[in-house]
Scaffold this motif. Structure first.
Motif, PDB file in Angstrom:
ATOM      1  N   VAL A  46       0.823  -1.198   0.000  1.00 11.00           N
ATOM      2  CA  VAL A  46       0.000   0.000   0.000  1.00 11.00           C
ATOM      3  C   VAL A  46       0.864   1.257   0.000  1.00 11.00           C
ATOM      4  CG1 VAL A  46      -1.775   1.272   1.263  1.00 11.00           C
ATOM      5  CG2 VAL A  46      -1.799  -1.227   1.271  1.00 11.00           C
ATOM      6  N   VAL A  47       1.808   1.305   0.916  1.00 10.07           N
ATOM      7  CA  VAL A  47       2.558   2.535   1.170  1.00 10.07           C
ATOM      8  C   VAL A  47       3.456   2.924   0.002  1.00 10.07           C
ATOM      9  CG1 VAL A  47       4.297   3.581   2.670  1.00 10.07           C
ATOM     10  CG2 VAL A  47       2.448   2.234   3.646  1.00 10.07           C
ATOM     11  N   VAL A  48       4.165   1.960  -0.559  1.00 10.04           N
ATOM     12  CA  VAL A  48       5.145   2.303  -1.595  1.00 10.04           C
ATOM     13  C   VAL A  48       4.455   2.903  -2.818  1.00 10.04           C
ATOM     14  CG1 VAL A  48       6.948   1.416  -3.118  1.00 10.04           C
ATOM     15  CG2 VAL A  48       6.798   0.618  -0.771  1.00 10.04           C
ATOM     16  N   GLN A  49       3.367   2.292  -3.267  1.00  7.50           N
ATOM     17  CA  GLN A  49       2.672   2.848  -4.432  1.00  7.50           C
ATOM     18  C   GLN A  49       2.077   4.217  -4.114  1.00  7.50           C
ATOM     19  OE1 GLN A  49       2.576   1.497  -7.665  1.00  7.50           O
ATOM     20  NE2 GLN A  49       1.977   3.613  -7.983  1.00  7.50           N
ATOM     21  N   GLY A  50       1.500   4.363  -2.940  1.00  2.47           N
ATOM     22  CA  GLY A  50       0.957   5.662  -2.538  1.00  2.47           C
ATOM     23  C   GLY A  50       2.026   6.727  -2.424  1.00  2.47           C
ATOM     24  N   LYS A  51       3.174   6.374  -1.857  1.00  2.00           N
ATOM     25  CA  LYS A  51       4.285   7.330  -1.743  1.00  2.00           C
ATOM     26  C   LYS A  51       4.855   7.660  -3.114  1.00  2.00           C
ATOM     27  CE  LYS A  51       5.110   9.111   2.120  1.00  2.00           C
ATOM     28  NZ  LYS A  51       5.001  10.550   2.273  1.00  2.00           N
ATOM     29  N   ALA A  52       4.943   6.676  -3.980  1.00  2.00           N
ATOM     30  CA  ALA A  52       5.432   6.942  -5.342  1.00  2.00           C
ATOM     31  C   ALA A  52       4.520   7.939  -6.035  1.00  2.00           C
ATOM     32  CB  ALA A  52       5.528   5.645  -6.134  1.00  2.00           C
ATOM     33  N   ASP A  53       3.221   7.780  -5.858  1.00  2.00           N
ATOM     34  CA  ASP A  53       2.272   8.734  -6.444  1.00  2.00           C
ATOM     35  C   ASP A  53       2.431  10.122  -5.827  1.00  2.00           C
ATOM     36  OD1 ASP A  53       1.328   6.642  -7.973  1.00  2.00           O
ATOM     37  OD2 ASP A  53      -0.454   6.295  -6.710  1.00  2.00           O
ATOM     38  N   GLU A  54       2.576  10.178  -4.492  1.00  2.00           N
ATOM     39  CA  GLU A  54       2.739  11.475  -3.812  1.00  2.00           C
ATOM     40  C   GLU A  54       4.022  12.180  -4.239  1.00  2.00           C
ATOM     41  OE1 GLU A  54       2.577  11.239   0.441  1.00  2.00           O
ATOM     42  OE2 GLU A  54       0.527  10.458   0.445  1.00  2.00           O
ATOM     43  N   LEU A  55       5.110  11.412  -4.391  1.00  2.00           N
ATOM     44  CA  LEU A  55       6.408  12.005  -4.723  1.00  2.00           C
ATOM     45  C   LEU A  55       6.595  12.193  -6.226  1.00  2.00           C
ATOM     46  CD1 LEU A  55       8.716  10.028  -2.259  1.00  2.00           C
ATOM     47  CD2 LEU A  55       7.756  12.311  -1.958  1.00  2.00           C
ATOM     48  N   GLY A  56       5.745  11.578  -7.010  1.00  2.00           N
ATOM     49  CA  GLY A  56       5.865  11.699  -8.462  1.00  2.00           C
ATOM     50  C   GLY A  56       7.038  10.922  -9.035  1.00  2.00           C
ATOM     51  N   VAL A  57       7.361   9.780  -8.426  1.00  2.00           N
ATOM     52  CA  VAL A  57       8.446   8.935  -8.917  1.00  2.00           C
ATOM     53  C   VAL A  57       7.882   7.554  -9.234  1.00  2.00           C
ATOM     54  CG1 VAL A  57      10.241  10.170  -7.631  1.00  2.00           C
ATOM     55  CG2 VAL A  57       9.131   8.192  -6.601  1.00  2.00           C
ATOM     56  N   ALA A  58       8.683   6.747  -9.909  1.00  2.00           N
ATOM     57  CA  ALA A  58       8.258   5.393 -10.257  1.00  2.00           C
ATOM     58  C   ALA A  58       8.257   4.504  -9.016  1.00  2.00           C
ATOM     59  CB  ALA A  58       9.187   4.810 -11.313  1.00  2.00           C
ATOM     60  N   TYR A  59       7.350   3.555  -9.008  1.00  2.00           N
ATOM     61  CA  TYR A  59       7.243   2.586  -7.923  1.00  2.00           C
ATOM     62  C   TYR A  59       8.567   1.863  -7.700  1.00  2.00           C
ATOM     63  CZ  TYR A  59       5.720  -1.765  -5.656  1.00  2.00           C
ATOM     64  OH  TYR A  59       5.587  -2.844  -4.819  1.00  2.00           O
ATOM     65  N   GLY A  60       9.232   1.473  -8.767  1.00  2.00           N
ATOM     66  CA  GLY A  60      10.497   0.743  -8.677  1.00  2.00           C
ATOM     67  C   GLY A  60      11.593   1.534  -7.996  1.00  2.00           C
TER      68      GLY A  60
END
Length: 192
Positions: A46-60
């Motif tokens: 949950v957190v990594v994808q949400g943080k990637a969206d918030e930060l505007g970076v790729a999930y990987g």
């Protein structure tokens, strides 16, 4: 006759009559394992994808920190386990829970990739040691029944898989902020 008596003793030893304090240790250990699994493993869904969206970076980009953080956690567990031998399990356990809670808060509040990565390393380090320390607490508290006590305690790992991803996803969907998931996990750590 002696064989029958021996088997009766084994049946008696398999009973889960741990007493109030014993069950408290088992419940604390189960909650610690639930929280460790929730923070270090399941929250990544949950957190990594949400943080990637918030930060505007790729999930990987963000998930790539987990492997080195896990390796750091392994060595930190060895170090904190030796501290537990020296200073006592309870002190190291409280330190690990407190540091894990702070790591969750900073992880949730991160606004750059670096401010995301640093708490992940600390979180893996301290949360891994909480599971190791609580396992030792069960072994110390139940010298004759540590196997069955550990069996009860490790149900926290399965309980985390049962409902924590759904709970964290619900918190994220209702509030729209990943940091609220991390504040919830930090609150759970502080409660223990």
């Amino acid at each position: 006759m002696a064989i029958q008596k021996k088997s009766e003793e084994l049946v008696y030893d398999a009973k889960s009559n741990f007493g109030l304090k014993g069950w408290w240790i088992i419940i604390l250990t189960a909650l610690t394992m639930l929280t460790f699994t929730s923070v270090a493993t399941l929250s990544m869904n949950v957190v990594v994808q949400g943080k990637a969206d918030e930060l505007g970076v790729a999930y990987g980009t963000l998930i790539a920190f987990n492997t080195p953080a896990g390796i750091v956690g392994l060595f930190a567990t060895l170090g904190l386990s030796s501290l537990a031998t020296r200073f006592g399990l309870k002190k190291v356990h409280v330190l690990s829970l407190f540091a894990g809670a702070l790591s969750c808060i900073f992880w949730g509040m991160s606004n750059t990739v670096i401010s995301y990565a640093i708490p992940v390393f600390f979180m893996f380090a301290f949360m891994s040691s909480t599971e190791c320390v609580t396992g030792k607490m069960v072994a110390n508290w139940f010298p004759k029944k540590k196997g069955i006590a550990a069996g009860w305690a490790t149900m926290g790992l399965n309980a985390a898989s049962l409902f924590m991803v759904t709970l964290l996803t619900t918190i994220y969907m209702k509030t729209g902020a990943i940091r609220n998931c991390m504040f919830f996990l930090a609150g759970l750590l502080t409660f223990m």
